[in-house]
Design an enzyme around this catalytic site. Sequence first.
Site, short mmCIF file in Angstrom:
data_model
loop_
_atom_site.label_atom_id
_atom_site.label_comp_id
_atom_site.label_asym_id
_atom_site.label_seq_id
_atom_site.Cartn_x
_atom_site.Cartn_y
_atom_site.Cartn_z
CG HIS A 1 -1.87 1.17 1.25
ND1 HIS A 1 -3.20 1.01 1.53
CD2 HIS A 1 -1.70 2.48 1.02
CE1 HIS A 1 -3.81 2.18 1.47
NE2 HIS A 1 -2.91 3.10 1.16
CG HIS B 1 -0.87 7.16 -1.02
ND1 HIS B 1 -2.08 7.30 -1.67
CD2 HIS B 1 -1.13 6.49 0.12
CE1 HIS B 1 -3.04 6.75 -0.92
NE2 HIS B 1 -2.48 6.25 0.16
CE LYS C 1 -7.80 2.53 -0.87
NZ LYS C 1 -6.67 2.44 0.03
CG HIS D 1 -9.88 4.60 3.27
ND1 HIS D 1 -8.68 5.25 3.44
CD2 HIS D 1 -10.67 5.04 4.29
CE1 HIS D 1 -8.75 6.06 4.49
NE2 HIS D 1 -9.96 5.96 5.01
CG HIS E 1 -4.95 2.25 5.83
ND1 HIS E 1 -6.29 2.21 6.10
CD2 HIS E 1 -4.83 2.92 4.65
CE1 HIS E 1 -6.95 2.84 5.13
NE2 HIS E 1 -6.08 3.27 4.25
CG ASP F 1 -1.73 4.80 3.92
OD1 ASP F 1 -1.77 5.18 2.73
OD2 ASP F 1 -2.55 5.17 4.78
O1 DOR Z 1 -3.57 9.56 5.56
C1 DOR Z 1 -3.88 9.23 4.44
N1 DOR Z 1 -3.31 9.80 3.36
N2 DOR Z 1 -4.81 8.30 4.28
C2 DOR Z 1 -5.30 7.99 3.08
O2 DOR Z 1 -6.18 7.17 3.01
C3 DOR Z 1 -4.82 8.70 1.86
C4 DOR Z 1 -3.50 9.27 2.06
C5 DOR Z 1 -3.11 10.25 1.00
O3 DOR Z 1 -3.31 9.99 -0.18
O4 DOR Z 1 -2.56 11.31 1.37
ZN ZN Z 2 -3.43 5.04 1.55
#
Ligand code: DOR
Ligand code: ZN
Length: 347
Positions: free
Chosen positions: A17, A19, A103, A140, A178, A251
């Site tokens: 997971h 970003h 997702k 999520h 998460h 995450d």
């Molecule tokens: O804290 C988070 N940031 N939770 C998420 O689900 C998305 C993520 C983000 O893309 O910044």
């Molecule tokens: Zn995330």
Amino acid sequence: MTAETMRLTIRRPDDWHLHLRDGAMMAGVLPYTARQFARAIVMPNLAPPVTTPDAADAYRQRILDALPEGMDFTPLMTCYLTDETVPGQLADGFQRGSFVAAKLYPAGATTNSAHGVTDIANIRAVLAEMEKQGMVLCVHGEVTRADVDVFDREAVFIEDVLIPTLADFPGLKVVFEHITTKDAVDFVLAAGDNVAATITPQHLMLNRNALFEGGLRPHAYCLPVVKREEHRRAVRRAATGGSPKFFLGTDSAPHARHAKESSCGCAGIFNAPFALETYATVFEEEGVLDRLEAFASVHGPAFYDLPLNEGTVTLEKAPAMVPDAVQAGEETLVPFCAGMTLGWRLA
Ligand code: DOR
Ligand code: ZN
């Protein structure tokens, strides 16, 4: 005379997971992940979101183009589900390898989730197709209703959405992303083999006091928000207990420092720079370093039906100083554990 440094060599791990963002930010953060992880499930919550196979292919190519020479990393792409997702197009994207998973962002739950699913009833045909295809649904797991306390959103999601959905689609492969609560741990343990969960470093290391330690702490803020100590303990037991249902997913969610340190700070913790070191610290504290490899490198691929990685990484028991900030393109980012010294470092 110095004692020989303690070393831990494990099969190369994956991040289930992640970003990465796009553009200069992506190019700046990608090497932190690629130096540790062979593969990562890349989240599709860009603006605009990644909703089609072509968009996923193009995003994957931008990631590969930004990868520094000599680094070996495979991005695994995901489809951002919306109320309009067409089951046939999703299945085609899965079959041709554009998507590894899809997702589910409940609309309004987190960063760039405005195009997310407004009601799970709107994607019933999509879920039926995913169940048929054996395609993983990454979730999520938070409701967004204003009458539900922010700390209860995950527990309510289990009752209101996950339990009924799995009753309707009992073969659907679900990764509860998460997880932050004992409720989620218990739910996943009681569910079938088709249900697993990812666990982040911050939900292993922080309880909700961290948000208010000496003042408001934007760099401890992510979604789902960190919870009470009893929940942190339950999540730690899950991660370190050896069950194949739990695996590594950082995450890591980079936001520029100014966007975090703001009157309305963004949710997300940028933990990629020292991810493996933080997990190792937790497993050592629990006295089960021998279980780190399964959590980091075996349970995830097993769930996703992907081969294990061939290479290895080595951690050594030595101080790793986490800088106060790192640079990604024009932006300054504050990493998780900034200013701290961790007990493990990547050799
Ligand atoms: O804290 C988070 N940031 N939770 C998420 O689900 C998305 C993520 C983000 O893309 O910044
Ligand atoms: Zn995330």
